[in-house]
Design an enzyme around this catalytic site. Structure first.
Site, PDB file in Angstrom:
ATOM      1  N   HIS A  16      -5.583   5.200   6.812  1.00 24.86           N
ATOM      2  CA  HIS A  16      -6.382   3.986   6.944  1.00 24.86           C
ATOM      3  C   HIS A  16      -6.120   3.208   8.225  1.00 24.86           C
ATOM      4  CE1 HIS A  16      -8.587   0.516   5.612  1.00 24.86           C
ATOM      5  NE2 HIS A  16      -7.528  -0.254   5.692  1.00 24.86           N
ATOM      6  N   GLU A  22      -5.318  -3.369  17.093  1.00 29.69           N
ATOM      7  CA  GLU A  22      -4.723  -2.160  16.505  1.00 29.69           C
ATOM      8  C   GLU A  22      -4.214  -1.190  17.574  1.00 29.69           C
ATOM      9  OE1 GLU A  22      -7.050  -0.494  13.294  1.00 29.69           O
ATOM     10  OE2 GLU A  22      -5.749   1.260  13.140  1.00 29.69           O
ATOM     11  N   ARG A  74       0.805  -1.227   0.000  1.00 32.74           N
ATOM     12  CA  ARG A  74       0.000   0.000   0.000  1.00 32.74           C
ATOM     13  C   ARG A  74       0.836   1.274   0.000  1.00 32.74           C
ATOM     14  NH1 ARG A  74      -4.630  -2.170   4.232  1.00 32.74           N
ATOM     15  NH2 ARG A  74      -5.452  -3.657   2.734  1.00 32.74           N
TER      16      ARG A  74
HETATM   17  C1  LIG Z   1     -12.571   0.582   6.003  1.00 29.55           C
HETATM   18  C2  LIG Z   1     -11.592  -0.399   6.589  1.00 29.55           C
HETATM   19  C3  LIG Z   1     -11.433  -1.651   6.018  1.00 29.55           C
HETATM   20  C4  LIG Z   1     -10.531  -2.562   6.552  1.00 29.55           C
HETATM   21  N1  LIG Z   1     -10.388  -3.783   5.965  1.00 29.55           N
HETATM   22  C5  LIG Z   1      -9.514  -4.672   6.487  1.00 29.55           C
HETATM   23  C6  LIG Z   1      -9.349  -5.963   5.902  1.00 29.55           C
HETATM   24  O1  LIG Z   1      -9.979  -6.303   4.907  1.00 29.55           O
HETATM   25  N2  LIG Z   1      -8.466  -6.807   6.477  1.00 29.55           N
HETATM   26  C7  LIG Z   1      -7.732  -6.484   7.583  1.00 29.55           C
HETATM   27  O2  LIG Z   1      -6.951  -7.299   8.062  1.00 29.55           O
HETATM   28  N3  LIG Z   1      -7.903  -5.270   8.171  1.00 29.55           N
HETATM   29  C8  LIG Z   1      -8.761  -4.370   7.657  1.00 29.55           C
HETATM   30  N4  LIG Z   1      -8.902  -3.143   8.244  1.00 29.55           N
HETATM   31  C9  LIG Z   1      -8.253  -2.876   9.531  1.00 29.55           C
HETATM   32  C10 LIG Z   1      -9.041  -3.560  10.654  1.00 29.55           C
HETATM   33  O3  LIG Z   1     -10.418  -3.470  10.391  1.00 29.55           O
HETATM   34  C11 LIG Z   1      -8.785  -2.965  12.015  1.00 29.55           C
HETATM   35  O4  LIG Z   1      -7.425  -2.785  12.226  1.00 29.55           O
HETATM   36  C12 LIG Z   1      -9.312  -3.879  13.109  1.00 29.55           C
HETATM   37  O5  LIG Z   1     -10.648  -4.227  12.860  1.00 29.55           O
HETATM   38  C13 LIG Z   1      -9.182  -3.245  14.476  1.00 29.55           C
HETATM   39  O6  LIG Z   1      -9.775  -4.103  15.419  1.00 29.55           O
HETATM   40  P1  LIG Z   1      -9.657  -3.790  16.953  1.00 29.55           P
HETATM   41  O7  LIG Z   1     -10.459  -4.826  17.664  1.00 29.55           O
HETATM   42  O8  LIG Z   1      -8.242  -3.646  17.334  1.00 29.55           O
HETATM   43  O9  LIG Z   1     -10.327  -2.349  17.135  1.00 29.55           O
HETATM   44  P2  LIG Z   1     -11.842  -1.784  16.792  1.00 29.55           P
HETATM   45  O10 LIG Z   1     -12.603  -2.697  15.921  1.00 29.55           O
HETATM   46  O11 LIG Z   1     -11.601  -0.398  16.361  1.00 29.55           O
HETATM   47  O12 LIG Z   1     -12.527  -1.818  18.182  1.00 29.55           O
HETATM   48  C14 LIG Z   1     -12.238  -0.871  19.179  1.00 29.55           C
HETATM   49  C15 LIG Z   1     -13.136  -1.136  20.360  1.00 29.55           C
HETATM   50  O13 LIG Z   1     -12.688  -0.341  21.439  1.00 29.55           O
HETATM   51  C16 LIG Z   1     -13.764   0.372  22.001  1.00 29.55           C
HETATM   52  N5  LIG Z   1     -13.201   1.586  22.590  1.00 29.55           N
HETATM   53  C17 LIG Z   1     -12.281   2.432  22.057  1.00 29.55           C
HETATM   54  N6  LIG Z   1     -11.981   3.393  22.940  1.00 29.55           N
HETATM   55  C18 LIG Z   1     -12.715   3.149  24.043  1.00 29.55           C
HETATM   56  C19 LIG Z   1     -12.843   3.793  25.309  1.00 29.55           C
HETATM   57  N7  LIG Z   1     -12.134   4.874  25.620  1.00 29.55           N
HETATM   58  N8  LIG Z   1     -13.723   3.279  26.194  1.00 29.55           N
HETATM   59  C20 LIG Z   1     -14.457   2.172  25.910  1.00 29.55           C
HETATM   60  N9  LIG Z   1     -14.361   1.513  24.749  1.00 29.55           N
HETATM   61  C21 LIG Z   1     -13.498   2.000  23.824  1.00 29.55           C
HETATM   62  C22 LIG Z   1     -14.740   0.572  20.873  1.00 29.55           C
HETATM   63  O14 LIG Z   1     -16.014   0.784  21.390  1.00 29.55           O
HETATM   64  C23 LIG Z   1     -14.594  -0.766  20.132  1.00 29.55           C
HETATM   65  O15 LIG Z   1     -15.385  -1.741  20.771  1.00 29.55           O
HETATM   66  C24 LIG Z   1      -9.778  -2.216   7.693  1.00 29.55           C
HETATM   67  C25 LIG Z   1      -9.918  -0.954   8.252  1.00 29.55           C
HETATM   68  C26 LIG Z   1     -10.789  -0.034   7.689  1.00 29.55           C
HETATM   69  C27 LIG Z   1     -10.843   1.340   8.240  1.00 29.55           C
END
Ligand SMILES: Cc1cc2nc3c(=O)[nH]c(=O)nc-3n(C[C@H](O)[C@H](O)[C@H](O)COP(=O)(O)OP(=O)(O)OC[C@H]3O[C@@H](n4cnc5c(N)ncnc54)[C@H](O)[C@@H]3O)c2cc1C
Length: 665
Positions: free
Chosen positions: A429, A453, A337
């Site tokens: 992104h 993340e 990317r």
């Molecule tokens: C449009 C898009 C498409 C993508 N497509 C892909 C893909 O095809 N393949 C791939 O591998 N990755 C992809 N990614 C990246 C991937 O989706 C993310 O990196 C990943 O889903 C992050 O997951 P996570 O559980 O770490 O965080 P998130 O899914 O962001 O979850 C964060 C959680 O933390 C909670 N939270 C945050 N701060 C607080 C707080 N202060 N108090 C209480 N709760 C809080 C939120 O409520 C949520 O529940 C994509 C990203 C985007 C933007």
């Protein structure tokens, strides 16, 4: 404090197995006496919550949305990597490990990435067992596609909704535990501080976003799965609510923040259309499997297209510059990317952009439609020279692969991408930086863990596509459940952690005082006014290309903007009600600190690597130039203000992989 990444000894391929064999376990009866707080219920937090509860721990899970189903993870489109080698195209654990380290421009930890590649196959089995409807081929076997930066097909997908389907799997697993009473779910609760007792993370302070109530919650360990901070740029492909607050508050309580400047700019997003916009839309990377990226060869054609005097379909093949295929023949449109984004920017900077503002390139499916159409006609024994039939059959195939993405594009841009090429441009992104963690996913604060993340992750300076979902689910389903047990084994006799202590009181008072400040400030400008200005500084001076002069300016400008924000922000309403402006104010306050550290980190890193491109450090043909002296993770310690943050370096050692020029030619 010296950084200790706690990488186990022994050969790379045996480290994780040996580590699991040697760490302490908590017996099932004792797990019942241990409380674990998990902040975030996206793919990382959701999978961790379900697994820890299944193991027998008492889990308290928090998210700011009205349901875990709405976490940003739901937006993930393209897919998830795993080294299953179902295609028999030469994939292996080593190759996934190698591709990921190389993709990250040799700025990630070997041991962590190898573990990630090892458990990647378990993730697919786990999710299939949960019923996640991954795409299958005609014979019913799991299908794969390719993503950028690799030469094999290892990406599992569920149309353009992979994140949603995976999240449904994790959410179902969580619900089973909510039903059993092993997970207590706190929706619409925002964590605003971590509570440290005797040097260990023992709780959090939250605000109930519906009632405004400030609450204390205790646990024997705290896990942050709170996602990335791409919204520091204001415009990004992230969900509007994604923010850095949880990670930043942890940073202020002693957790080092690693590589804040590592941001992934995704090449295929719908271009910015004007100042009114608050969100950018991703067009999945999977589209680069079949779409060809081009701009006109001649400047006058580009100008005519910009002015709408010429249609892209009017331009003959030999008048088009398929610049990725030209510059990178081996990987073509599937370069990583960062490489694809920079190449698009370079063409647009030279004046070859194709939309009104000159900041867009074409993503064209015409060739794929014909190729698929002919194949289909051949299979069906139909006339391969019937152009109309070929179009119909080809479009059917493209629709079956990418239909929902095409529909989304048409709804937003009001152009039919089956008939005319899509227009795309790079956008923020994903953030590879985040809370620093050791091999056990523990931060520099004992008992405070970070997954998904939110941590600085295994992706080095550039995340390859389909690797974030893999990492989040690896952390939640297969890594943290082991490593946290080692820590918690010391807590089997601790008993419940009280919340009526001085530490909880102090943290709660701090949260309340910041809220009061915002409510009482009565300034003249809304929160978004400051967020937009921050985003402009970040994009213009800390974005796709960075240099010393502009980074220094960014540091000054962000610091001044922060001061202005505290003086002049207007937050209407009160603290004891649903008040989205108040919630936003807190988040933007933290972005305004993170943004400065981000610029400082980018300034210190005098090299180009992956998503971090310093204009001063590039090869003669404009490629990123790494420097051996910068083969480290930067881990920043909070010292009162971003300008005072202290840099610690974790040296990166490569014993199993040769550090080479990162070529995709
Ligand atoms: C449009 C898009 C498409 C993508 N497509 C892909 C893909 O095809 N393949 C791939 O591998 N990755 C992809 N990614 C990246 C991937 O989706 C993310 O990196 C990943 O889903 C992050 O997951 P996570 O559980 O770490 O965080 P998130 O899914 O962001 O979850 C964060 C959680 O933390 C909670 N939270 C945050 N701060 C607080 C707080 N202060 N108090 C209480 N709760 C809080 C939120 O409520 C949520 O529940 C994509 C990203 C985007 C933007």
């Amino acid at each position: 404090m010296a950084l200790d990444s706690k990488i186990p000894d022994g050969p790379l391929a045996d480290k994780w197995t040996n580590h699991k064999n040697n760490i302490n376990l908590v017996n099932p009866a004792n797990k019942r006496h241990i409380d674990v707080i998990i902040v975030g219920t996206g793919l990382a937090g959701g999978s961790a919550a379900a697994t820890l509860a299944e193991l027998g721990y008492n889990v308290k899970a928090f998210c700011f949305q009205d349901s875990p189903r709405r976490a940003h993870s739901i937006a993930a489109q393209g897919g998830i990597n795993a080294a299953k080698n179902y295609q028999g195209d030469g994939d292996s654990t080593y190759r996934l490990f190698y591709d990921t380290v190389k993709g990250g421009d040799y700025r990630s930890r070997e041991a962590n990435v190898h573990r990630l590649a090892e458990v990647s196959t378990n993730i697919i089995d786990q999710c299939v067992a949960q019923g996640v409807p991954f795409a299958r081929d005609y014979g019913g076997l799991l299908d794969n596609r390719s993503f950028g930066g690799v030469l094999v097909s290892r990406t599992f997908y569920a149309k353009g909704q992979t994140g949603q389907q995976l999240l449904l799997g994790a959410y179902s697993a969580m619900n089973r535990q909510i039903g059993r009473g092993k997970i207590k779910m706190y929706n619409r609760h925002e964590m605003l501080d971590v509570v440290i007792v005797d040097g260990k993370a023992r709780g959090i302070i939250t605000r109930n976003l519906v009632t405004g109530e400030i609450e204390r919650h205790s646990g024997h360990a705290v896990v942050l799965g709170t996602g990335g901070y791409g919204n520091v740029f204001y415009l990004s492909t992230n969900a509007m609510g994604s923010n850095v607050t949880a990670a930043w508050k942890a940073h202020k309580r002693g957790a080092y923040f690693a590589n804040p400047c590592y941001t992934q700019i995704h090449p295929t997003c719908i271009p910015v259309s004007g100042d009114h916009q608050s969100k950018l839309t991703l067009m999945s990377e999977s589209l680069r499997n079949d779409g060809r990226i081009w701009v006109p060869k001649k400047l006058e054609d580009a100008k005519a297209i910009q002015n709408r005097d010429l249609k892209p379909t009017d331009l003959a093949e030999d008048q088009r510059d398929y610049f990725l295929e030209r510059r990178y023949p081996a990987f073509g449109n599937l370069v990583p990317r960062d490489v694809a984004s920079r190449a698009a920017k370079e063409r647009c900077d030279e004046g070859f952009g194709v939309n009104k503002t000159g900041e867009a390139v074409f993503l064209d499916f015409a060739a794929a439609i014909v190729r698929y159409g002919k194949e289909k006609a051949h299979v069906k024994g139909l006339d391969e020279n019937d152009a109309k039939l070929i179009q119909t059959l080809g479009k059917e195939v493209v629709k079956s692969k990418y239909g929902n993405l095409f529909q989304m594009y048409e709804k937003i841009v009001d152009e039919n991408p089956y008939e005319t090429p899509m227009m795309i441009y790079p956008a923020v992104h994903y953030t590879m930086g985040g809370v620093w963690v050791d091999y056990n996913l523990q931060t520099t604060v004992p008992g405070l863990y970070s997954i998904g993340e939110a941590n600085f992750s295994e992706h080095g300076a550039n995340r390859l596509g389909a690797s974030a979902l893999m990492q989040g689910l690896a952390d939640g389903y297969f890594v943290l459940p082991y490593t946290i047990g080692n820590y918690l084994s010391d807590d089997i006799r601790t008993g419940p952690i009280p919340t009526d202590t001085i530490e909880f009181e102090e943290a709660e008072a701090k949260v309340t005082s910041e809220i009061k400040h915002f409510i009482n400030n009565k300034g003249t400008k809304p929160v978004d006014y400051f967020h937009k200005r921050l985003g402009k500084i970040m994009w213009n001076k800390c974005g796709m290309a960075r240099n010393e002069k502009e980074l220094k300016e960014a540091i000054e400008e962000i610091s001044a903007l922060r001061e202005e924000f505290y003086k002049d922000v207007l937050v209407p309403g009160s603290a004891d009600e649903f008040n989205e402006e108040l919630a936003k104010a807190g988040r933007v306050a933290d972005f305004l600190e993170l943004g400065e550290l981000f610029a400082k980190d980018a300034l210190v890193r005098e090299e180009s690597a992956g998503g971090h491109f310093r204009e001063e450090y590039q090869t003669a043909d404009g490629e990123a130039q790494r420097r051996k002296e910068f083969q480290f993770v930067s881990a920043w310690e909070y010292k009162g203000a971003p300008k005072d943050a202290e840099l610690h370096k974790e040296a990166l050692v490569y014993e199993n992989i040769e550090v080479k020029e990162r070529s995709y030619k």
